[in-house]
Design an enzyme around this catalytic site. Sequence first.
Site, PDB file in Angstrom:
ATOM      1  N   ARG A 164       0.786  -1.136  -0.054  1.00 47.70           N
ATOM      2  CA  ARG A 164       0.142  -0.102  -0.065  1.00 47.70           C
ATOM      3  C   ARG A 164       0.902   1.374  -0.143  1.00 47.70           C
ATOM      4  NH1 ARG A 164      -4.973   1.246   4.312  1.00 47.70           N
ATOM      5  NH2 ARG A 164      -3.325   1.004   5.920  1.00 47.70           N
ATOM      6  N   ASP A 445      -3.980   3.053  14.468  1.00 47.91           N
ATOM      7  CA  ASP A 445      -2.910   3.524  13.483  1.00 47.91           C
ATOM      8  C   ASP A 445      -3.741   4.820  13.083  1.00 47.91           C
ATOM      9  OD1 ASP A 445      -5.334   3.166  11.788  1.00 47.91           O
ATOM     10  OD2 ASP A 445      -4.481   1.726  10.418  1.00 47.91           O
TER      11      ASP A 445
HETATM   12  C1  LIG Z   1      -7.131   0.802   9.696  1.00 47.70           C
HETATM   13  C2  LIG Z   1      -6.048   0.284   8.994  1.00 47.70           C
HETATM   14  O1  LIG Z   1      -5.468   1.101   8.269  1.00 47.70           O
HETATM   15  S1  LIG Z   1      -5.541  -1.205   9.400  1.00 47.70           S
HETATM   16  C3  LIG Z   1      -4.298  -1.480   8.623  1.00 47.70           C
HETATM   17  C4  LIG Z   1      -3.058  -0.741   9.274  1.00 47.70           C
HETATM   18  N1  LIG Z   1      -2.864  -1.180  10.548  1.00 47.70           N
HETATM   19  C5  LIG Z   1      -1.805  -2.198  10.629  1.00 47.70           C
HETATM   20  O2  LIG Z   1      -1.461  -2.786   9.680  1.00 47.70           O
HETATM   21  C6  LIG Z   1      -1.576  -2.617  12.239  1.00 47.70           C
HETATM   22  C7  LIG Z   1      -0.878  -3.736  12.176  1.00 47.70           C
HETATM   23  N2  LIG Z   1      -0.702  -4.410  13.517  1.00 47.70           N
HETATM   24  C8  LIG Z   1       0.370  -3.778  14.206  1.00 47.70           C
HETATM   25  O3  LIG Z   1       1.065  -3.278  13.551  1.00 47.70           O
HETATM   26  C9  LIG Z   1       0.894  -4.500  15.351  1.00 47.70           C
HETATM   27  O4  LIG Z   1      -0.096  -5.841  15.745  1.00 47.70           O
HETATM   28  C10 LIG Z   1       0.448  -3.679  16.789  1.00 47.70           C
HETATM   29  C11 LIG Z   1       1.351  -2.726  16.811  1.00 47.70           C
HETATM   30  C12 LIG Z   1      -0.864  -3.255  16.865  1.00 47.70           C
HETATM   31  C13 LIG Z   1       0.823  -4.664  17.791  1.00 47.70           C
HETATM   32  O5  LIG Z   1       2.115  -5.068  17.664  1.00 47.70           O
HETATM   33  P1  LIG Z   1       3.038  -5.671  19.090  1.00 47.70           P
HETATM   34  O6  LIG Z   1       2.998  -4.581  20.083  1.00 47.70           O
HETATM   35  O7  LIG Z   1       4.246  -6.072  18.447  1.00 47.70           O
HETATM   36  O8  LIG Z   1       2.222  -7.055  19.295  1.00 47.70           O
HETATM   37  P2  LIG Z   1       2.855  -8.281  19.949  1.00 47.70           P
HETATM   38  O9  LIG Z   1       3.884  -7.845  21.260  1.00 47.70           O
HETATM   39  O10 LIG Z   1       1.685  -8.677  20.548  1.00 47.70           O
HETATM   40  O11 LIG Z   1       3.390  -9.142  19.204  1.00 47.70           O
HETATM   41  C14 LIG Z   1       3.774 -10.515  19.069  1.00 47.70           C
HETATM   42  C15 LIG Z   1       4.865 -10.692  17.818  1.00 47.70           C
HETATM   43  O12 LIG Z   1       3.835 -10.664  16.787  1.00 47.70           O
HETATM   44  C16 LIG Z   1       4.558  -9.678  15.918  1.00 47.70           C
HETATM   45  N3  LIG Z   1       3.327  -8.993  15.338  1.00 47.70           N
HETATM   46  C17 LIG Z   1       2.337  -8.391  15.729  1.00 47.70           C
HETATM   47  N4  LIG Z   1       1.573  -7.958  14.836  1.00 47.70           N
HETATM   48  C18 LIG Z   1       1.990  -8.117  13.794  1.00 47.70           C
HETATM   49  C19 LIG Z   1       1.732  -7.765  12.148  1.00 47.70           C
HETATM   50  N5  LIG Z   1       0.582  -7.093  12.075  1.00 47.70           N
HETATM   51  N6  LIG Z   1       2.679  -8.294  11.470  1.00 47.70           N
HETATM   52  C20 LIG Z   1       3.649  -9.018  11.561  1.00 47.70           C
HETATM   53  N7  LIG Z   1       4.079  -9.303  12.639  1.00 47.70           N
HETATM   54  C21 LIG Z   1       3.548  -8.831  13.745  1.00 47.70           C
HETATM   55  C22 LIG Z   1       5.324  -8.872  16.702  1.00 47.70           C
HETATM   56  O13 LIG Z   1       6.363  -8.125  15.875  1.00 47.70           O
HETATM   57  C23 LIG Z   1       5.921  -9.687  17.750  1.00 47.70           C
HETATM   58  O14 LIG Z   1       6.992 -10.630  16.921  1.00 47.70           O
HETATM   59  P3  LIG Z   1       8.085 -11.100  18.102  1.00 47.70           P
HETATM   60  O15 LIG Z   1       7.341 -12.032  18.707  1.00 47.70           O
HETATM   61  O16 LIG Z   1       9.170 -11.942  16.741  1.00 47.70           O
HETATM   62  O17 LIG Z   1       8.911 -10.051  18.421  1.00 47.70           O
HETATM   63  O1  LIG Z   2      -7.593   1.203   5.894  1.00 48.16           O
HETATM   64  C1  LIG Z   2      -8.361   0.588   6.457  1.00 48.16           C
HETATM   65  C2  LIG Z   2      -9.041   1.359   7.328  1.00 48.16           C
HETATM   66  O2  LIG Z   2     -10.079   0.657   8.000  1.00 48.16           O
HETATM   67  O3  LIG Z   2      -9.093   2.502   7.368  1.00 48.16           O
END
Ligand SMILES: CC(=O)SCCNC(=O)CCNC(=O)[C@H](O)C(C)(C)COP(=O)(O)OP(=O)(O)OC[C@H]1O[C@@H](n2cnc3c(N)ncnc32)[C@H](O)[C@@H]1OP(=O)(O)O
Ligand SMILES: O=CC(=O)O
Length: 521
Positions: A164, A445
Amino acid sequence: MTDLKLPAGMTITAPVKPEYAEILTPEALAFVAELHRRFEPRRRELMKKREERQQRLDAGELPDFLPETAEIRAGDWKISPLPDALKDRRVEITGPVDRKMIINALNSGARMFMADFEDASSPTWDNCVQGQINLRDAVRGTISLEQNGKSYQLNDKTATLLVRPRGWHLPEKHVQVNGEIVYGAFFDFGLFFFHNAKEQLARGAGPFFYLPKMESHLEARLWNDVFNYAEDTIGVPRGSIRGTVLIETIVAAFEMDEILYELREHSAGLNCGRWDYIFSYIKKLRNHPDRVLPDRAKVTMAVPMMQNYSKLAIQTCHKRGAPAIGGMSAFIPVKGDEAKNAAAFEQVRLDKEREANNGHDGTWVAHPGMVALATEVFDRIMPAPNQIDSDKQKDFTLTAADLLTPPEGAPTEAGVRMNINVGIQYLAAWLRGSGAVPIHNLMEDAATAEISRAQLWQWLRQGVKLEDGRTLDQNLFDRLYAEEVQNLGADFADAADLFKQTATGDTLAEFLTLPGYERLA
Ligand SMILES: CC(=O)SCCNC(=O)CCNC(=O)[C@H](O)C(C)(C)COP(=O)(O)OP(=O)(O)OC[C@H]1O[C@@H](n2cnc3c(N)ncnc32)[C@H](O)[C@@H]1OP(=O)(O)O
Ligand SMILES: O=CC(=O)O
């Protein structure tokens, strides 16, 4: 720092680490410069159209289906057949372009991974360029990392990558062509496509993108023209690029057919970007006293206005042979609290069951911990690779009012406080370079932060009555704001200042990331 060989007219005003030269090559930068030269004038015209539309909405107009495109809506046409790699998208994980997260997401068991330069990323120079390095290595299967005593490398079976780029509104202030700022969409798309498109095609996938925050089919037409130019320039067949458009503005919801039509040779369907959609509803209808939403937590996917949006996306996509991907539940696993963790999983299960039953062809999860649950739900309700040929929503009908009627309910003091608290905490993280963070056990986010500050702005502007009967006037807001800021402490002062500016300014800033970007490195 390294000196780059720049194309004529281009300047870069940020430090270039030696490894950045592998991405900022003369050829790749020349491609970005040409995207800017060819398409920037149209991007600007389209941004002007957004402003003009806002003025009409502010004066009382409501969004509606366009009379001038009725023929496209009535026409019998389909998007180009989907490539095999995009036929089964039952679970898509999303995340920022951070190296560890990319590896974890690709290994998560999800079918697809959307790597995000938009809402999940804080657009610092280092995040944007290092993100391209990370993705280049991911595409080639060579990405690895040693961090905190842990070794990260790719599994044999990984998710298919979608990228994206930033939306049409976000500048990349460090790069200029003939003194004009290059926009993030051209920079992110251009660099990624230039370096990876042929490699992705050779590996049986392709250059697949998610296209954010569009407000009209004319904006989709611009992406389509960018795609045609890009394919011809590097010499890959027309239709190699596939873009999934996020329907995440209330105005785009009225142009779903038209958006698919503009991109029909490059389309990979639509996605219900619910959080930005709610933000857009508030922003676009900010002057309408009868369109005020209750607390964010009450604007769920179960309320009629959001169900209608999901069903319309499904119906429109399926009629055109396109997938309709569902959205993001903000619930993530809760550490150290069994009951709260179980409740979070239950919320995600209900959300995914609702989507699969409605007819969505796949869904988003925010965290690897939710992949198995979402997969189980879609496997159970969607035994085929997708539901494009199903009859679900075939007979669905709706009027413009069905998309525009807000759910019942008044905001509460707790909702005001939560918006202030979450918005400031999120901005503090964003200013430090993190675009997605867990706050109060939810994924936050840029899109969710936008809801927080836009709701406050509208509630104040409309002098809304809270559920307990009090009016949210400036005095009450100032008191609640001061208490929340004090609870957060001095470390949050800069973020609190930016949040207040965007939540209480005379005019509602278009995006909080624009004034925020001025403070970013
Ligand atoms: C409205 C929208 O636009 S939605 C789309 C955009 N938003 C996103 O993409 C958010 C995606 N999610 C994230 O960024 C994360 O899940 C967060 C920041 C919310 C939480 O992350 P953390 O605080 O690291 O969570 P947590 O400690 O439980 O993570 C455990 C493991 O999973 C991994 N992890 C967590 N979320 C993700 C993810 N989305 N992708 C890959 N790995 C992930 C962490 O890196 C961590 O790895 P490790 O054990 O090797 O160190
Ligand atoms: O990008 C996704 C959203 O829910 O906003």
